[in-house]
Design a protein around this motif. Sequence first.
Motif, PDB file in Angstrom:
ATOM      1  N   ASN A  31      54.293  48.704  41.021  1.00 15.76           N
ATOM      2  CA  ASN A  31      55.251  49.112  39.742  1.00 15.76           C
ATOM      3  C   ASN A  31      55.326  47.946  38.587  1.00 15.76           C
ATOM      4  O   ASN A  31      55.509  48.626  37.368  1.00 15.76           O
ATOM      5  CB  ASN A  31      56.812  48.619  40.436  1.00 15.76           C
ATOM      6  N   TYR A  32      54.723  46.840  38.793  1.00 15.12           N
ATOM      7  CA  TYR A  32      54.663  46.125  37.667  1.00 15.12           C
ATOM      8  C   TYR A  32      53.526  46.506  36.522  1.00 15.12           C
ATOM      9  O   TYR A  32      53.798  46.536  35.589  1.00 15.12           O
ATOM     10  CB  TYR A  32      54.200  44.479  38.016  1.00 15.12           C
ATOM     11  N   THR A  35      54.169  50.681  35.950  1.00 17.42           N
ATOM     12  CA  THR A  35      55.652  51.231  35.154  1.00 17.42           C
ATOM     13  C   THR A  35      56.005  50.132  34.101  1.00 17.42           C
ATOM     14  O   THR A  35      56.272  50.407  33.237  1.00 17.42           O
ATOM     15  CB  THR A  35      56.757  51.335  36.122  1.00 17.42           C
ATOM     16  N   VAL A  36      55.994  49.026  34.344  1.00 21.11           N
ATOM     17  CA  VAL A  36      56.141  47.864  33.363  1.00 21.11           C
ATOM     18  C   VAL A  36      55.238  47.890  32.397  1.00 21.11           C
ATOM     19  O   VAL A  36      55.426  47.825  31.306  1.00 21.11           O
ATOM     20  CB  VAL A  36      56.484  46.473  34.108  1.00 21.11           C
ATOM     21  N   LEU A  37      53.918  47.595  32.760  1.00 24.25           N
ATOM     22  CA  LEU A  37      52.959  47.334  31.783  1.00 24.25           C
ATOM     23  C   LEU A  37      52.391  48.694  31.261  1.00 24.25           C
ATOM     24  O   LEU A  37      51.399  48.601  30.372  1.00 24.25           O
ATOM     25  CB  LEU A  37      51.882  46.576  32.356  1.00 24.25           C
ATOM     26  N   ARG A  38      52.668  49.842  32.147  1.00 24.76           N
ATOM     27  CA  ARG A  38      52.082  51.231  31.674  1.00 24.76           C
ATOM     28  C   ARG A  38      50.425  51.182  31.665  1.00 24.76           C
ATOM     29  O   ARG A  38      49.993  52.000  30.631  1.00 24.76           O
ATOM     30  CB  ARG A  38      52.726  51.461  30.314  1.00 24.76           C
TER      31      ARG A  38
END
Length: 250
Positions: A31-32, A35-38
């Motif tokens: 997810n990190y 999603t967060v860092l793409r």
Amino acid sequence: MAAYDFTAPRLFVEADLAEGRVLPLERAQANYLLTVLRRAEGEPVLLFNGRDGEWRAEIVPQGRKSADLRVVAQTRPQPAPADLHYLFAPLKSGRIDYMAQKAVEMGAGRLQPVFTRFTQGERIKLDRLQANAIEAAEQCGILSVPEIGEPARLPACLDALEANRLLVFCDEDASVTDPVAALRGAADPASPPPLAVLVGPEGGFHAEERALIAARPNTVALSLGPRILRADTAAVAVLALVQAVLGDAR
């Protein structure tokens, strides 16, 4: 060319690292990255486990919310772990998080909770302490995650220190006016001994505890100046001082 890659995210993993290995990401790590860092397929991620050095890996998506990492090449060999013990009286949760992160950033190789007479609380979450140590290592390019010691009373912690380990005792009542000179007088900066630093609780140390610490051979008491520092601030101040005079920042 920069000696360190500040653009690629770094992750701590438990698995062994070697060229060609494929490691599945944990859900939080996926997810990190995704999603967060793409981050996208093929983009680099730096991995370390505290044993095998640092390795560059590439993202291999396994759907929208999961991914593997393919280990490509080693970027840095594994150094020897830092041999600096940081002994501290537990603080309130938010401040102990800060203290743990900064101690790791400043080169502590072991975090040792110490219960003293005036310690505010005797509950400490070791898994949270470990998580903060890992996060600091990830963010600051550190390859060895510090050991987390089991909480113990002050006498037991003092007894556990090797005789040749210099204990730097942060004592607001110490008469030392020049802490740099005191450290240089306690050990030869050209060949310093293994080090430990002790910072107490907000209420300071009881007179009996001061006497116990003072009776230990190979101990130097330091005052950190005319201001009374909070314990988490003292961590940064004393570790910077010790590293500059006797540690790896000289």
